[in-house]
Motif scaffolding. Sequence first.
Motif, PDB file in Angstrom:
ATOM      1  N   HIS A 131       0.895  -1.166  -0.044  1.00  0.00           N
ATOM      2  CA  HIS A 131      -0.099   0.160   0.041  1.00  0.00           C
ATOM      3  C   HIS A 131       0.847   1.249  -0.042  1.00  0.00           C
ATOM      4  O   HIS A 131       1.816   1.109   0.874  1.00  0.00           O
ATOM      5  N   GLY A 132       0.724   2.100  -0.931  1.00  0.00           N
ATOM      6  CA  GLY A 132       1.614   3.055  -1.053  1.00  0.00           C
ATOM      7  C   GLY A 132       1.222   4.426  -1.383  1.00  0.00           C
ATOM      8  O   GLY A 132       0.094   4.509  -2.048  1.00  0.00           O
ATOM      9  N   SER A 133       2.065   5.502  -1.123  1.00  0.00           N
ATOM     10  CA  SER A 133       1.478   6.889  -1.492  1.00  0.00           C
ATOM     11  C   SER A 133       2.514   7.699  -2.292  1.00  0.00           C
ATOM     12  O   SER A 133       2.541   8.808  -2.364  1.00  0.00           O
ATOM     13  N   HIS A 134       3.530   6.886  -3.035  1.00  0.00           N
ATOM     14  CA  HIS A 134       4.677   7.998  -3.413  1.00  0.00           C
ATOM     15  C   HIS A 134       4.484   8.632  -4.719  1.00  0.00           C
ATOM     16  O   HIS A 134       5.346   9.579  -5.119  1.00  0.00           O
ATOM     17  N   PHE A 135       3.345   8.464  -5.298  1.00  0.00           N
ATOM     18  CA  PHE A 135       2.959   9.125  -6.480  1.00  0.00           C
ATOM     19  C   PHE A 135       1.617   9.796  -6.662  1.00  0.00           C
ATOM     20  O   PHE A 135       0.990   9.809  -7.857  1.00  0.00           O
ATOM     21  N   GLN A 136       0.971   9.944  -5.641  1.00  0.00           N
ATOM     22  CA  GLN A 136      -0.618  10.287  -5.653  1.00  0.00           C
ATOM     23  C   GLN A 136      -0.789  11.203  -4.417  1.00  0.00           C
ATOM     24  O   GLN A 136       0.193  11.763  -3.676  1.00  0.00           O
ATOM     25  N   VAL A 137      -1.866  11.833  -4.538  1.00  0.00           N
ATOM     26  CA  VAL A 137      -2.288  13.125  -3.816  1.00  0.00           C
ATOM     27  C   VAL A 137      -2.415  12.611  -2.321  1.00  0.00           C
ATOM     28  O   VAL A 137      -1.900  13.062  -1.402  1.00  0.00           O
ATOM     29  N   ASN A 138      -3.075  11.315  -2.114  1.00  0.00           N
ATOM     30  CA  ASN A 138      -3.482  10.748  -0.664  1.00  0.00           C
ATOM     31  C   ASN A 138      -3.587   9.488  -0.920  1.00  0.00           C
ATOM     32  O   ASN A 138      -4.262   9.035  -1.707  1.00  0.00           O
ATOM     33  N   SER A 139      -3.064   8.376  -0.039  1.00  0.00           N
ATOM     34  CA  SER A 139      -3.319   7.257   0.084  1.00  0.00           C
ATOM     35  C   SER A 139      -3.838   6.925   1.456  1.00  0.00           C
ATOM     36  O   SER A 139      -3.503   5.731   1.858  1.00  0.00           O
ATOM     37  N   SER A 140      -4.019   7.793   2.473  1.00  0.00           N
ATOM     38  CA  SER A 140      -4.449   7.420   3.742  1.00  0.00           C
ATOM     39  C   SER A 140      -5.495   6.572   3.550  1.00  0.00           C
ATOM     40  O   SER A 140      -6.806   6.829   3.058  1.00  0.00           O
ATOM     41  N   ALA A 141      -5.527   5.385   4.308  1.00  0.00           N
ATOM     42  CA  ALA A 141      -6.614   4.385   4.267  1.00  0.00           C
ATOM     43  C   ALA A 141      -6.633   3.760   5.783  1.00  0.00           C
ATOM     44  O   ALA A 141      -5.875   3.522   6.352  1.00  0.00           O
ATOM     45  N   THR A 142      -8.066   3.368   6.020  1.00  0.00           N
ATOM     46  CA  THR A 142      -8.276   2.681   7.127  1.00  0.00           C
ATOM     47  C   THR A 142      -8.930   1.278   6.788  1.00  0.00           C
ATOM     48  O   THR A 142      -9.664   1.399   5.938  1.00  0.00           O
ATOM     49  N   PHE A 143      -8.097   0.022   7.106  1.00  0.00           N
ATOM     50  CA  PHE A 143      -8.516  -1.222   6.476  1.00  0.00           C
ATOM     51  C   PHE A 143      -9.342  -1.975   7.560  1.00  0.00           C
ATOM     52  O   PHE A 143      -9.183  -1.991   8.678  1.00  0.00           O
ATOM     53  N   PRO A 144     -10.377  -2.670   6.798  1.00  0.00           N
ATOM     54  CA  PRO A 144     -10.965  -3.506   7.690  1.00  0.00           C
ATOM     55  C   PRO A 144     -10.163  -4.645   8.323  1.00  0.00           C
ATOM     56  O   PRO A 144      -9.161  -5.296   7.580  1.00  0.00           O
ATOM     57  N   VAL A 145     -10.643  -5.071   9.495  1.00  0.00           N
ATOM     58  CA  VAL A 145      -9.870  -6.134  10.287  1.00  0.00           C
ATOM     59  C   VAL A 145     -10.155  -7.430   9.245  1.00  0.00           C
ATOM     60  O   VAL A 145     -11.105  -7.714   8.613  1.00  0.00           O
ATOM     61  N   GLY A 146      -9.100  -8.066   8.970  1.00  0.00           N
ATOM     62  CA  GLY A 146      -8.927  -9.490   8.066  1.00  0.00           C
ATOM     63  C   GLY A 146      -8.473  -9.152   6.581  1.00  0.00           C
ATOM     64  O   GLY A 146      -8.624  -9.928   5.745  1.00  0.00           O
ATOM     65  N   LYS A 147      -8.465  -7.844   6.205  1.00  0.00           N
ATOM     66  CA  LYS A 147      -7.997  -7.712   5.016  1.00  0.00           C
ATOM     67  C   LYS A 147      -6.391  -8.413   4.829  1.00  0.00           C
ATOM     68  O   LYS A 147      -5.689  -8.445   5.550  1.00  0.00           O
ATOM     69  N   ILE A 148      -6.485  -9.134   3.589  1.00  0.00           N
ATOM     70  CA  ILE A 148      -5.275  -9.767   3.359  1.00  0.00           C
ATOM     71  C   ILE A 148      -4.509  -9.090   2.311  1.00  0.00           C
ATOM     72  O   ILE A 148      -5.177  -8.905   1.031  1.00  0.00           O
ATOM     73  N   TRP A 149      -3.270  -8.863   2.227  1.00  0.00           N
ATOM     74  CA  TRP A 149      -2.509  -8.541   1.172  1.00  0.00           C
ATOM     75  C   TRP A 149      -1.677  -9.728   0.632  1.00  0.00           C
ATOM     76  O   TRP A 149      -0.873 -10.307   1.634  1.00  0.00           O
ATOM     77  N   GLY A 150      -1.612 -10.229  -0.657  1.00  0.00           N
ATOM     78  CA  GLY A 150      -0.915 -11.253  -0.882  1.00  0.00           C
ATOM     79  C   GLY A 150      -1.913 -12.474  -1.125  1.00  0.00           C
ATOM     80  O   GLY A 150      -3.033 -12.235  -0.999  1.00  0.00           O
ATOM     81  N   PRO A 151      -1.359 -13.650  -0.967  1.00  0.00           N
ATOM     82  CA  PRO A 151      -0.114 -14.138  -1.072  1.00  0.00           C
ATOM     83  C   PRO A 151       0.737 -13.644  -2.193  1.00  0.00           C
ATOM     84  O   PRO A 151       0.315 -13.704  -3.427  1.00  0.00           O
ATOM     85  N   TRP A 152       1.888 -13.224  -2.209  1.00  0.00           N
ATOM     86  CA  TRP A 152       2.934 -13.222  -3.241  1.00  0.00           C
ATOM     87  C   TRP A 152       3.956 -14.301  -3.047  1.00  0.00           C
ATOM     88  O   TRP A 152       4.227 -14.732  -2.013  1.00  0.00           O
ATOM     89  N   LEU A 153       4.982 -14.331  -4.014  1.00  0.00           N
ATOM     90  CA  LEU A 153       6.143 -15.213  -3.615  1.00  0.00           C
ATOM     91  C   LEU A 153       7.175 -14.519  -3.761  1.00  0.00           C
ATOM     92  O   LEU A 153       7.898 -13.670  -4.424  1.00  0.00           O
ATOM     93  N   TRP A 154       8.120 -14.754  -2.913  1.00  0.00           N
ATOM     94  CA  TRP A 154       9.461 -14.338  -2.709  1.00  0.00           C
ATOM     95  C   TRP A 154      10.352 -15.492  -3.037  1.00  0.00           C
ATOM     96  O   TRP A 154      10.214 -16.438  -2.692  1.00  0.00           O
ATOM     97  N   TYR A 155      10.950 -15.195  -4.119  1.00  0.00           N
ATOM     98  CA  TYR A 155      11.731 -16.394  -4.845  1.00  0.00           C
ATOM     99  C   TYR A 155      13.190 -16.104  -4.756  1.00  0.00           C
ATOM    100  O   TYR A 155      13.651 -15.238  -5.357  1.00  0.00           O
ATOM    101  N   LEU A 156      13.859 -17.075  -4.579  1.00  0.00           N
ATOM    102  CA  LEU A 156      15.451 -17.114  -4.447  1.00  0.00           C
ATOM    103  C   LEU A 156      15.854 -18.098  -5.756  1.00  0.00           C
ATOM    104  O   LEU A 156      15.341 -19.072  -5.984  1.00  0.00           O
ATOM    105  N   ASN A 157      17.002 -17.599  -6.220  1.00  0.00           N
ATOM    106  CA  ASN A 157      17.529 -18.408  -7.470  1.00  0.00           C
ATOM    107  C   ASN A 157      18.885 -18.220  -7.595  1.00  0.00           C
ATOM    108  O   ASN A 157      19.532 -17.079  -6.741  1.00  0.00           O
ATOM    109  N   SER A 158      19.530 -18.671  -8.658  1.00  0.00           N
ATOM    110  CA  SER A 158      20.956 -18.377  -8.904  1.00  0.00           C
ATOM    111  C   SER A 158      21.292 -16.940  -9.424  1.00  0.00           C
ATOM    112  O   SER A 158      22.326 -16.642  -9.902  1.00  0.00           O
ATOM    113  N   GLY A 159      20.037 -16.206  -9.708  1.00  0.00           N
ATOM    114  CA  GLY A 159      20.626 -14.856 -10.587  1.00  0.00           C
ATOM    115  C   GLY A 159      19.828 -14.510 -11.792  1.00  0.00           C
ATOM    116  O   GLY A 159      19.854 -13.608 -12.377  1.00  0.00           O
ATOM    117  N   SER A 160      19.357 -15.869 -12.233  1.00  0.00           N
ATOM    118  CA  SER A 160      18.789 -16.005 -13.629  1.00  0.00           C
ATOM    119  C   SER A 160      17.718 -15.271 -13.772  1.00  0.00           C
ATOM    120  O   SER A 160      16.460 -15.505 -13.243  1.00  0.00           O
TER     121      SER A 160
END
Length: 567
Positions: free
Chosen positions: A242-271
């Motif tokens: 959740h980010g604000s770096h390029f917009q007027v306002n991003s202030s937000a109040t979230f409902p309990v239970g909101k889920i961000w993701g899942p995303w994958l954090w992935y390790l490899n040999s650099g390929s």
Amino acid sequence: MQISKLVLSLLGSTAWFVAAQPSSSRPFLQPLNSTTGWIIGNGLWNITIGNVYGKKLFYKNQDLIGNAVGHYSGYDGEVNFQWTSASIYAETPKYLDVVFSATEIDLHWVIYPDLAGAYQYVVNKALPTLAVLRTLFRLVNTTSTHGRTNIKDDLLPPFADILVATKVQDETWQRADGTFITKYDWSTFIRELDFHGIYGQDFGSWYIRPGRDYFNGNHLKQELTVHRESATGDAVELNVIHGSHFQVNSSATFPVGKIWGPWLWYLNSGSKEDASRRATQEFANWPYSWLNDSRYQSRGSVSGKLILSDGRAAAGASVFLGDNNSNVSTLDQGTTYYYAGTADSKGVFSINNVRTATYGLYAWSDGGQIADVSTTYAQNDIVVENGKATALGTLSWELLSRQLIFQIGDLDHNAIGFRTGGGAYQHGLVADSPANLTYIVGQSNVSDWYYGQSALGSWTILFDLTKANITANKTAALSLSLAGYSRAVDIDVSVNSQLITSITSDSLASDPGLYRSSTAAGEWRFLEFNISAGVLKEGSNSVVFKATRTTLWRGFMWDSILLEWSS
Ligand SMILES: *[C@@H]1O[C@H](CO)[C@@H](O)[C@H](O)[C@H]1NC(C)=O
Ligand SMILES: *[C@@H]1O[C@H](CO)[C@@H](O)[C@H](O)[C@H]1NC(C)=O
Ligand SMILES: *[C@@H]1O[C@H](CO)[C@@H](O)[C@H](O)[C@H]1NC(C)=O
Ligand SMILES: *[C@@H]1O[C@H](CO)[C@@H](O)[C@H](O)[C@H]1NC(C)=O
Ligand SMILES: *[C@@H]1O[C@H](CO)[C@@H](O)[C@H](O)[C@H]1NC(C)=O
Ligand SMILES: *[C@@H]1O[C@H](CO)[C@@H](O)[C@H](O)[C@H]1NC(C)=O
Ligand SMILES: *[C@@H]1O[C@H](CO)[C@@H](O)[C@H](O)[C@H]1NC(C)=O
Ligand SMILES: *[C@@H]1O[C@H](CO)[C@@H](O)[C@H](O)[C@H]1NC(C)=O
Ligand SMILES: *[C@@H]1O[C@H](CO)[C@@H](O)[C@H](O)[C@H]1NC(C)=O
Ligand SMILES: *[C@@H]1O[C@H](CO)[C@@H](O)[C@H](O)[C@H]1NC(C)=O
Ligand SMILES: *[C@@H]1O[C@H](CO)[C@@H](O)[C@H](O)[C@H]1NC(C)=O
Ligand SMILES: *[C@@H]1O[C@H](CO)[C@@H](O)[C@H](O)[C@H]1NC(C)=O
């Protein structure tokens, strides 16, 4: 085998395993003592997580964190979450879901036996109203030397260059040769991002974020990705959810239970090729069937056909499912879940895997065949039910019945098409725009108009009208479609030397797009002004934007300028 024996002997009765997997690769949570926290991982990697920071990220027998700060999560600057417990949330024949709890959130690590990396997701428990929420890795810069996004792939700027450069604004330095170093140059439109990460000759650490419905903002949502940490020299891989770096306002109040993701954090040999293949696979697998959460799994679809009131199809329009009945811009919406789609050449759109809820549907021109369309479409009460298709049928998008005098630039909510607009992220580019500029309707090219106006001076549009054009007692409408605006720059807008309005930082909210390296967008604004009958005249006419006050690298980022007869 050897690793698992070692682990077993260390763990005693407090360790947990996924029983069905070969012992050498079993995911595990190993509690340490109160001062050192927990170790999680599998046979391929592991990380030691303390009350805030994850350290000692071992992969291929090497520590990828070393003296760097490591893994942590937090909000709004440096308010970082403190883990009060870690436990097994779910153990299935396939994976181990380990949950780290803080007062505000739970952070889950879903660890598969044969996967280098982990899926992660965040669940809101008691987050305050905030503007930025993120997880990140700060890795040792000897193994992570480069950064990669969908639009930039380069060596991270050397820490030594920052040390000898001059700080000129937030996280931005100027070298002696005049060039700049800034993390904002690594930004991107995140709804177009396939994967990003930091890598070197032997290692790569990547974020692959399919779905993206937990992000705030619309198609034009931009965020930070990777960078060189300016105080320590760490290589940084950001996951701004959740980010604000390029917009007027991003202030937000979230409902309990909101889920961000899942995303994958992935390790490899650099390929990058391997990371790209993995990203394709993850995007195809979204939404993840393995997540045991009924609200995450409860999804339907929304489709419809957008037809403009003049009978044309809304070809290529941007379509957005967001907040129901909201007065917040689609870029600033961000409490729950959001879906960005595009209409085809017939105006038909279809958005799949939409979480069950009631939405507002919004649409606007993305240029192309409907680059003249200044109105936007909105409809509330779009109900999405689990397993059901919400078919909205034909939707009528009202246009204004006006007659065009001139238009400069496509209406597409960004500055692409103008000179120096839409290129790579580059700090300070607006300083190359001229102070004075003359554009002659019918002779000049769109690319003669620059993407941003900042310097003291006048930008003049000249156009001719015949006697026939003005004999009727007509009023006109001047529309200024802004791709963004960064304060403090003021302009006087005049038509035939009559002052129509002054646009100042008191009258228009500021977004950081222009001074944070974007050459395409900050936050879109649409301003409209009436021109009384009699102001436009036979012969040569002018519209002038005169900058009366300026601030370096700030100002107006143009999307389109229209003058139309309104009666
Ligand atoms: C916790 O573990 C660390 C490292 O194994 C050790 O140095 C420290 O003394 C331990 N602290 C306690 C309170 O047991
Ligand atoms: C973590 O990985 C390192 C390096 O491979 C290994 O020496 C260590 O035993 C692992 N720790 C655990 C708890 O498996
Ligand atoms: C890596 O970090 C170290 C420690 O801060 C710093 O001295 C070094 O200059 C950094 N290397 C690069 C390439 O930025
Ligand atoms: C931004 O959001 C905050 C918190 O909701 C609010 O107080 C503030 O008025 C908003 N600012 C604008 C410009 O909308
Ligand atoms: C899903 O979670 C529920 C509890 O929330 C549990 O009862 C059920 O067994 C779980 N199902 C699977 C397949 O893990
Ligand atoms: C959606 O907004 C409409 C007003 O446009 C309101 O009447 C309705 O109650 C809202 N629905 C939900 C579920 O919030
Ligand atoms: C939106 O509406 C809410 C309540 O209806 C109001 O408090 C808020 O100030 C409005 N925000 C904007 C940006 O107009
Ligand atoms: C001006 O009048 C001419 C002739 O009537 C017409 O073809 C043209 O579209 C008009 N242009 C504008 C800008 O109104
Ligand atoms: C307008 O500029 C574009 C891009 O520079 C160029 O391709 C095109 O030929 C120009 N058209 C005219 C009429 O000069
Ligand atoms: C812009 O035009 C004004 C008025 O003609 C002039 O005073 C000013 O010097 C010009 N600025 C530049 C940078 O040429
Ligand atoms: C022109 O229109 C204005 C109102 O828009 C009206 O007051 C005025 O009388 C009209 N003049 C003529 C010549 O029709
Ligand atoms: C502009 O004129 C239109 C009629 O053409 C009127 O409906 C509208 O209220 C006017 N807007 C302003 C800001 O005066």
